[in-house]
Design an enzyme around this catalytic site. Sequence first.
Site, PDB file in Angstrom:
ATOM      1  CG  ASP A 868      -1.998   1.076   1.146  1.00 36.15           C
ATOM      2  OD1 ASP A 868      -1.924   1.899   0.212  1.00 36.15           O
ATOM      3  OD2 ASP A 868      -2.877   1.086   2.021  1.00 36.15           O
ATOM      4  CG  ASP A1109      26.688  31.286   1.098  1.00 35.80           C
ATOM      5  OD1 ASP A1109      27.790  30.846   1.469  1.00 35.80           O
ATOM      6  OD2 ASP A1109      25.679  31.258   1.821  1.00 35.80           O
ATOM      7  CD  GLU A1493      55.290  63.830  48.423  1.00 34.21           C
ATOM      8  OE1 GLU A1493      56.013  64.764  48.059  1.00 34.21           O
ATOM      9  OE2 GLU A1493      55.729  62.701  48.703  1.00 34.21           O
ATOM     10  CG  ASP A1514      60.070  63.260  48.862  1.00 35.00           C
ATOM     11  OD1 ASP A1514      58.861  63.276  48.529  1.00 35.00           O
ATOM     12  OD2 ASP A1514      60.452  62.889  49.976  1.00 35.00           O
ATOM     13  CG  HIS A1598      34.781  45.948  64.720  1.00 31.10           C
ATOM     14  ND1 HIS A1598      34.678  44.734  65.374  1.00 31.10           N
ATOM     15  CD2 HIS A1598      33.567  46.153  64.111  1.00 31.10           C
ATOM     16  CE1 HIS A1598      33.478  44.220  65.165  1.00 31.10           C
ATOM     17  NE2 HIS A1598      32.770  45.079  64.411  1.00 31.10           N
ATOM     18  CG  HIS A1602      34.160  42.216  60.885  1.00 32.95           C
ATOM     19  ND1 HIS A1602      33.058  43.031  60.986  1.00 32.95           N
ATOM     20  CD2 HIS A1602      34.531  42.268  59.563  1.00 32.95           C
ATOM     21  CE1 HIS A1602      32.762  43.543  59.809  1.00 32.95           C
ATOM     22  NE2 HIS A1602      33.659  43.105  58.931  1.00 32.95           N
ATOM     23  CB  CYS A1626      29.991  45.995  63.356  1.00 32.16           C
ATOM     24  SG  CYS A1626      30.435  45.055  61.878  1.00 32.16           S
ATOM     25  CB  CYS A1629      29.700  41.887  64.475  1.00 30.53           C
ATOM     26  SG  CYS A1629      31.276  42.095  63.619  1.00 30.53           S
ATOM     27  CG  ASP A1654      34.306  17.115  61.156  1.00 22.64           C
ATOM     28  OD1 ASP A1654      34.318  16.271  60.240  1.00 22.64           O
ATOM     29  OD2 ASP A1654      33.277  17.473  61.749  1.00 22.64           O
TER      30      ASP A1654
END
Length: 1880
Positions: A868, A1109, A1493, A1514, A1598, A1602, A1626, A1629, A1654
């Site tokens: 077919d 091309d 300076e 200088d 600090h 810190h 801060c 902290c 660890d």
Amino acid sequence: MGQASSHSENDLFISHLKESLKVRRIRVRKKDLVSFFSFIFKTCPWFPQEGSIDSRVWGRVGDCLNDYYRVFGPETIPITTFNYYNLIRDVLTNQSDSPDIQRLCKEGHKILISHSRPPSRQAPVTITTSEKASSRPPSRAPSTCPSVAIDIGSHDTGQSSLYPNLATLTDPPIQSPHSRAHTPPQHLPLLANSKTLHNSGSQDDQLNPADQADLEEAAAQYNNPDWPQLTNTPALPPFRPPSYVSTAVPPVAVAAPVLHAPTSGVPGSPTAPNLPGVALAKPSGPIDETVSLLDGVKTLVTKLSDLALLPPAGVMAFPVTRSQGQVSSNTTGRASPHPDTHTIPEEEEADSGESDSEDDEEESSEPTEPTYTHSYKRLNLKTIEKIKTAVANYGPTAPFTVALVESLSERWLTPSDWFFLSRAALSGGDNILWKSEYEDISKQFAERTRVRPPPKDGPLKIPGASPYQNNDKQAQFPPGLLTQIQSAGLKAWKRLPQKGAATTSLAKIRQGPDESYSDFVSRLQETADRLFGSGESESSFVKHLAYENANPACQSAIRPFRQKELSTMSPLLWYCSAHAVGLAIGAALQNLAPAQLLEPRPAFAIIVTNPAIFQETAPKKIQPPTQLPTQPNAPQASLIKNLGPTTKCPRCKKGFHWASECRSRLDINGQPIIKQGNLEQGPAPGPHYRDELRGFTVHPPIPPANPCPPSNQPRRYVTDLWRATAGSAGLDLCTTTDTILTTQNSPLTLPVGIYGPLPPQTFGLILAEPALPSKGIQVLPGILDNDFEGEIHIILSTTKDLVTIPKGTRLAQIVILPLQQINSNFHKPYRGASAPGSSDVYWVQQISQQRPTLKLKLNGKLFSGILDTGADATVISYTHWPRNWPLTTVATHLRGIGQATNPQQSAQMLKWEDSEGNNGHITPYVLPNLPVNLWGRDILSQMKLVMCSPNDTVMTQMLSQGYLPGQGLGKNNQGITQPITITPKKDKTGLGFHQNLPRSRAIDIPVPHADKISWKITDPVWVDQWPLTYEKTLAAIALVQEQLAAGHIEPTNSPWNTPIFIIKKKSGSWRLLQDLRAVNKVMVPMGALQPGLPSPVAIPLNYHKIVIDLKDCFFTIPLHPEDRPYFAFSVPQINFQSPMPRYQWKVLPQGMANSPTLCQKFVAAAIAPVRSQWPEAYILHYMDDILLACDSAEAAKACYAHIISCLTSYGLKIAPDKVQVSEPFSYLGFELHHQQVFTPRVCLKTDHLKTLNDFQKLLGDIQWLRPYLKLPTSALVPLNNILKGDPNPLSVRALTPEAKQSLALINKAIQNQSVQQISYNLPLVLLLLPTPHTPTAVFWQPNGTDPTKNGSPLLWLHLPASPSKVLLTYPSLLAMLIIKGRYTGRQLFGRDPHSIIIPYTQDQLTWLLQTSDEWAIALSSFTGDIDNHYPSDPVIQFAKLHQFIFPKITKCAPIPQATLVFTDGSSNGIAAYVIDNQPISIKSPYLSAQLVELYAILQVFTVLAHQPFNLYTDSAYIAQSVPLLETVPFIKSSTNATPLFSKLQQLILNRQHPFFIGHLRAHLNLPGPLAEGNALADAATQIFPIISDPIHEATQAHTLHHLNAHTLRLLYKITREQARDIVKACKQCVVATPVPHLGVNPRGLVPNAIWQMDVTHFTPFGKQRFVHVTVDTFSGFILATPQTGEASKNVISHVIHCLATIGKPHTIKTDNGPGYTGKNFQDFCQKLQIKHVTGIPYNPQGQGVVERAHQTLKNALNRLARSPLGFSMQQPRNLLSHALFQLNFLQLDSQGRSAADRLWHPQTSQQHATVMWRDPLTSVWKGPDPVLIWGRGSACIYDQKEDGPRWLPERLIRHINNQTAPLCDRPSNPNTAPGPKGSP
């Protein structure tokens, strides 16, 4: 006219001729007539000797002009030649009966007599017309006007010698004067017309057959559209005689003006049939050809009189001013006025040119008032409605629509009418296009009609511009101008774009087997018009496709005529028309045109053997001819009368008669003759069957000497071949033509020039030359029968894309073998020249009433089904489906006669197999109630079944192309899927018969391939192929088979292997890729051959361009044969069912590092011959994109043809649909026009700009566009500022208001871009523009045509956005820009600029050259001009002078009487300056000596803002940087000094007083005030008079590290509350940070006694998120390293780092992780003698010390990530080191000691507490011993006797200082009980 003519006689004749023309209201100049007759004498040297000028002689002049036009081309003939010819012809034929013309005839007669008199003064000779007519074949009716008695002078050069092609077209050579009879002269008018000819008395009014044929041919060419007219002159007006002769001339009826069409196709042909303008009486005698055709064209005259004068394309106006008289209303031939028309007088344009001669002055006195009329018809709204409907239904350029528009031409539409029609009928876009085209065409017409200087308002009339926009004024235009308006309107209408998208590829348009050639050409031209525009359908490219894409039958007919120059494709349509295919093939066999084949020739006779073909295909009026029509008077008639066969009957071989007339029943050998049929039944024709194609039989010429060989050489037979040696077995066969063999045209049949038959009782075996397979050529073996008498052919195919086979190449060998006849049964008694072998017998299965069934096995089970071809998929009946085979329901629909919703499908792939062993895989559907199984196309396609329709036409075409019936239609070797592998034998050289034939020798065919690759190693690289999924495996197999069929890969056994992988494209198809990274590492890189893109601005100006091309460039370049094994791969097999097939690439593979370089070199080598042969052409080549440009369109087309030939010879393929031949051109992202270059006109979008990566891409694209935009750097500063900040590509960015303004400027620059291509004939100027921020440069060229007009920019130059230095002065930036401009000019244009324009004066330039090294280098060896005058062009006026140009405040030498200042700075933050020996110290916020300076200098500029000063420092850096600030346009922001420099720059720019900065060397102890002042400033930095603020220092500490409050209190001696306030302030902290607790885990008693180790995970570190942490339990010293994993190797790496930092521990305690318990780490610890212990599994309490260290370390990392030190998460090691530094060295305990102090200094001055303790086992008190550690309710006692620590509860411990043990705990022995020291 003669050589002895006098000047006065010539003037007299010209004057009379001018007067005759003036009578006709035509003004001409005398010098133009003199030039015209000079050209006539040059073209027709016989003309002076004729003696009379009548219509016959003037017709001969026209024939000569016509032939001269054909031979030498139109450019050799003056443009006004044919115009003057037609005017004089009209005078001769129409108006010669006027007295004015009669007087002119008499004067011309006298002049001709005097001019033609020979020097010898012999008696004149009279030659009558009858004598001339008898001596030449009459080309027209002879003139009866006797000629004037003339004396014929010497004629040195005859006409035949000057024009050999004209010898047979005109009169025979004129006899000398001595050979003629002397008769008295007869004086008649010089100019005779047809009326005088009618009354001449001759009765010969019948033409002979030859002249009648010529006349019919001329009439057939009456209106040849192939030749455009050169003139656009309106029809001549009716003749009105002047007043001084009106009484002597009777009135005549004048016909309406008609348009004279040329007869021969030549513009303004002089032989055009002249439609008479005078009513002639009925002729009583013979007349010329015009009168003979009068009755035939009478109807045509009537029709033509009503036609409007529509000039064809390319018209040119005749430069003769013509005035026309008023036409009366009863003029004969004038049509009655239309109801919508009215008569309007036409005004004539005055000639604005001034006369330069007396002749002009005389003509200017003629009246020029408008004296003629024409009819103007208004537009009908119904007509407009019809056109509007046609445009909407069919399109504006449909044939029906164009016909409606053309029907309006008789209305003399004005420009206003055309504009109204366009607005009403066309759409808005088409209306704009039509207006643009109409204006362009109008300008072209105005330029073409400019012969003399036109009137000032002439170009305004055609487009209807002001002041002619009024329709009433436009209606008064002259007819010639209205004619041009009609032509312009129609042209503009026809140029509108056709309806439908122009996306069809020309290469895909091919002629069908049963399609007529005219229909195919129509489709091709229609598509070409859509792609290239109107008028390009006749281009050479389209003609080439008309041949290449035609079907084989038409290609065979066209092939002999391809090399001829055909102006149109009309001849091709004639050759391939359906009713003339037989004629075309017959003509092709004899190399003749079909028209020549129909002529009475002795060479051919065409006999129709199948008249039924004519009844089916020919028109009803055409009767099937039985032989060629012949002319009874033709000279070859005798040869054709007795035309008959020249060879023996091929049927009986006994007599010379036709086979169709043969009545013999036995042949010459006595064998019975089998009756032959006409293909109704019996075997199919062979591959070379052409004898009865379309019912024609082409018989050989008479006599049939050698009809087949192309030359006069005798026919060569097989028995004529020489053997190479006496022992040679074969005879060599060579090709007779140059052939190009490709995979598209193979297999190809080639003749070898050798003919049969073979020797008796032998047959031939054709075998291939052994060396051919190595070159990609395969010769199909064949058998040559003994009774074959035709030319031997060989069948070739190739496995390569393109192979060239030169003429004479040895291709095959024929081996002669003995013939053994088995029986006497055969189909045909005689073969003749038909196809050799038995290929005309094949088997097919014909379609009948029975269903075509096929039995196949599915997974081993036999199924029977019907084929077919209409079913997409295979469907199996459910009754035949095994119950144990799984099914699945699919969400789809099956549609056929019925419909099945959600059918079932096999759940697995089934393997099918036929009886021949072919197999494959399918997934069939299963349906219930299906009576039979259906084999769909999914399985039929895998079986490669072919549908064959035995149509006679199709079968003939297939057989002509070498199709072998019964073997399929495969591309390779007639149905064989795999090519036959032929093993060449290099030691066999063949028979070598070519050695004896110098013209036939074997030539090695070079096979171009890429260069060989160099390799670093020779050892094979093998990377295993990884497995693929089932779907991808099937896709890989299909793709590999596709590449194998295309010849891109080949089987291999290479030891190299790299894996392949399959990806799916967006379209759903699969793509095959190969991972070549391992191969790229071992190959030597070739480097880039083109570091950058070629710039299109370097293309010469006004050059014609063509863009090419290349198609699949990589896959068309063969690899070097030795490099192919390196690119092998394997195709995986699922479950290793079979060995993996292995292949290797034959072409450049994608992904190989050197593929781009090899591609560039290969293509460059292909076009190298074009560059050498066309040095004037400009060719750009980048990868697979090629652009060629030439100075003319013809040169561009010729160069294009050459480059196509060169590319094809290298096997490269052209993408026809990507070849660009018209504007605009797209090349490398640019849009190219005739003169200008444009970048993509894009509009920048801002909705997607959200991250740093988005802005980076945007600025990258802008930088690519900047060389072609007028866009200074200052416009990009706001966008560049957005890039600053967080380096994370995904960091958030937003557009600022300034950035939005920058984007608006960029969009405006993109839309207004204008860059022109360079003209190498004009000077190249480099302009330096002082723009803000940084300068800008531009390459500039002035206007070449008008210097007063504006020039054009070529290329813009910009400096980098980020300079290399922090401070760059404006003069330094200009010097850098000059260097870049000179470098770019040499790189792109090959030259330095001719001049450089700078913003400095000559004095400033001199100063810069003396003081600046950058300027000396920039202008080194520059020989051009340096100027400061800019062109006055608005394009460059945007660059106004900028303030950063030249220093004004800064001085280079000390200032007299100025304040003396010294400055210095120290790293302690103290800045000092000395003014008048008074030091001043200031605390600065900086700790760098340079910044301190610089801070001191800033204070000096603030204090001394209103007075000059001399400052000494200088610091050399400060002394060199500060003087530059005045001319620095911007300061680089990549340094900490940028804020200070910016403040200093503002102070300097606001100053009014100068300053000087000098440098002093410090600490040299030199005498003098300068050294003393510098020393005083240095000493001031060492004094610290200001009390430092400990709170400020603590806050700074600090901020950096810190630190906790306890550490800040101890380090900076502040209170606890002050420290806590600093920590609370801060934000990073944690306020409630828990105080580190010592805990109760066992700790080491000394450093490095016990380590706890660890691993913790810190996600911000990315790949190094595994942080290994170690804590010394004695001191709390923490060590950590970021690692990429937790394996043993990572643990060992961390331990090695710890050992290098704090030494080797005694014990390491870890958890039970696999990295610690593994054998590698255990062996490592054992070798280093480190004790390794682990805690309780799943109990982290044993690791409490290190677990607390994890949290402490992470908190520190999070706080320090935003530290001012700038360490981010992208720098894991730096950030981690900072955190460890803060925890180990800066965190202090309660005793003010850090972890580092406790580690490195464990011994302290503090004494351990001594206690008495009771042994819990013996209850005996012991001691005193020191307490090592106090715990919570316990203590660690060091037992000095046992030399070890011992943990005891606190209740068993007693202090001995003034304490005793409890009484209850005292021992029984008082001597041993603890008590106070010294107690008894």
